[in-house]
Design an enzyme around this catalytic site. Sequence first.
Site, PDB file in Angstrom:
ATOM      1  N   PRO A  10       0.774  -1.232   0.000  1.00  0.00           N
ATOM      2  CA  PRO A  10       0.000   0.000   0.000  1.00  0.00           C
ATOM      3  C   PRO A  10       0.808   1.287   0.000  1.00  0.00           C
ATOM      4  CG  PRO A  10      -0.929  -1.532   1.566  1.00  0.00           C
ATOM      5  CD  PRO A  10       0.314  -2.165   1.026  1.00  0.00           C
ATOM      6  N   ASN A  11       0.351   2.216  -0.802  1.00  0.00           N
ATOM      7  CA  ASN A  11       0.822   3.606  -0.887  1.00  0.00           C
ATOM      8  C   ASN A  11       2.183   3.768  -1.564  1.00  0.00           C
ATOM      9  OD1 ASN A  11      -1.430   4.915   0.389  1.00  0.00           O
ATOM     10  ND2 ASN A  11      -0.773   3.920   2.271  1.00  0.00           N
ATOM     11  N   ARG A  18       4.903  12.049  -3.312  1.00  0.00           N
ATOM     12  CA  ARG A  18       4.549  12.638  -2.011  1.00  0.00           C
ATOM     13  C   ARG A  18       5.657  12.344  -0.986  1.00  0.00           C
ATOM     14  NH1 ARG A  18      -1.218  12.200  -2.371  1.00  0.00           N
ATOM     15  NH2 ARG A  18      -1.643  13.332  -4.281  1.00  0.00           N
ATOM     16  N   TYR A  23      10.734   9.383   1.826  1.00  0.00           N
ATOM     17  CA  TYR A  23      10.906   8.280   0.880  1.00  0.00           C
ATOM     18  C   TYR A  23      11.737   8.630  -0.365  1.00  0.00           C
ATOM     19  CZ  TYR A  23       7.429   6.066   3.818  1.00  0.00           C
ATOM     20  OH  TYR A  23       6.763   5.526   4.888  1.00  0.00           O
ATOM     21  N   ASN A  73       8.114  -5.754  -0.139  1.00  0.00           N
ATOM     22  CA  ASN A  73       7.922  -4.581   0.717  1.00  0.00           C
ATOM     23  C   ASN A  73       6.418  -4.459   0.909  1.00  0.00           C
ATOM     24  OD1 ASN A  73       7.665  -2.178   2.032  1.00  0.00           O
ATOM     25  ND2 ASN A  73       8.926  -0.986   0.613  1.00  0.00           N
ATOM     26  N   ALA A  76       2.794  -0.696   5.054  1.00  0.00           N
ATOM     27  CA  ALA A  76       2.241  -0.692   6.413  1.00  0.00           C
ATOM     28  C   ALA A  76       1.688  -2.058   6.818  1.00  0.00           C
ATOM     29  CB  ALA A  76       1.158   0.376   6.519  1.00  0.00           C
ATOM     30  N   GLU A  97      12.694  -9.514   2.803  1.00  0.00           N
ATOM     31  CA  GLU A  97      11.874  -8.353   3.172  1.00  0.00           C
ATOM     32  C   GLU A  97      12.670  -7.075   2.930  1.00  0.00           C
ATOM     33  OE1 GLU A  97      10.764  -8.510   7.303  1.00  0.00           O
ATOM     34  OE2 GLU A  97       9.809  -6.526   7.253  1.00  0.00           O
ATOM     35  N   HIS A  99      12.557  -2.692   3.108  1.00  0.00           N
ATOM     36  CA  HIS A  99      11.932  -1.401   3.409  1.00  0.00           C
ATOM     37  C   HIS A  99      12.874  -0.302   2.950  1.00  0.00           C
ATOM     38  CE1 HIS A  99       8.802  -3.327   5.626  1.00  0.00           C
ATOM     39  NE2 HIS A  99       9.720  -4.073   6.203  1.00  0.00           N
ATOM     40  N   SER A 101      12.853   2.838   4.031  1.00  0.00           N
ATOM     41  CA  SER A 101      13.303   3.598   5.205  1.00  0.00           C
ATOM     42  C   SER A 101      13.827   2.628   6.261  1.00  0.00           C
ATOM     43  CB  SER A 101      12.133   4.411   5.770  1.00  0.00           C
ATOM     44  OG  SER A 101      11.086   3.552   6.208  1.00  0.00           O
ATOM     45  N   ARG A 106      12.258   4.880  13.173  1.00  0.00           N
ATOM     46  CA  ARG A 106      10.955   5.541  13.070  1.00  0.00           C
ATOM     47  C   ARG A 106      10.070   5.190  14.277  1.00  0.00           C
ATOM     48  NH1 ARG A 106       8.683   4.987   7.156  1.00  0.00           N
ATOM     49  NH2 ARG A 106       7.408   6.694   7.974  1.00  0.00           N
TER      50      ARG A 106
END
Length: 151
Positions: A10-11, A18, A23, A73, A76, A97, A99, A101, A106
């Site tokens: 997602p996203n 954005r 990112y 990835n 969320a 896996e 990511h 970031s 975080r």
Amino acid sequence: MPTVFVLTGPNLNLLGVREPEIYGRTTLSDIEDRCRARAAALGLGIDFRQTNHEGQLVDWIQEARTAAGIVLNAGALTHTSVAILDALGAAGVPVIEVHLSNIFRREAFRHHSYVSSVAAGVICGLGAHGYELALEAIAQLLAAAANKEER
Ligand code: CA2
């Protein structure tokens, strides 16, 4: 040619568009191009897909049972989805896996991943390069498995 599923959740379709301060400015399409080039150099094919929907990701992970491996990835959903954990557990192929970031720098809710417990390895905080490293890791795992079979 062995095919690796590169799945993104997602996203992440918003990459480069954005929140560049978190990112970066690299788009998902840039990442796909880099993965395609790296995979070709490693003698791998890739099936690169993004979805905003948990069930779709589960369906693709099930489909990947015939693939050489999965680079994932899950966005969320990494921190929430037992359904993805179960699908990965049943997939029976190596999972790396990724990511973009560093999730450990975080918020605390990002520090736990359901994916990590079934992943062969985890790469985070290295941006788009993490995807290329994940493909290298899959290639190495495949070579080690083939080597073991020979003996
Ligand atoms: O760092 C990563 O790759 C993450 O998987 C990204 C997820 C986040 O929930 C994970 O904790 C870590 C979020 C992806 C959202 O991507 C966006 C990209 C541009 C603009 C807005 C969101």
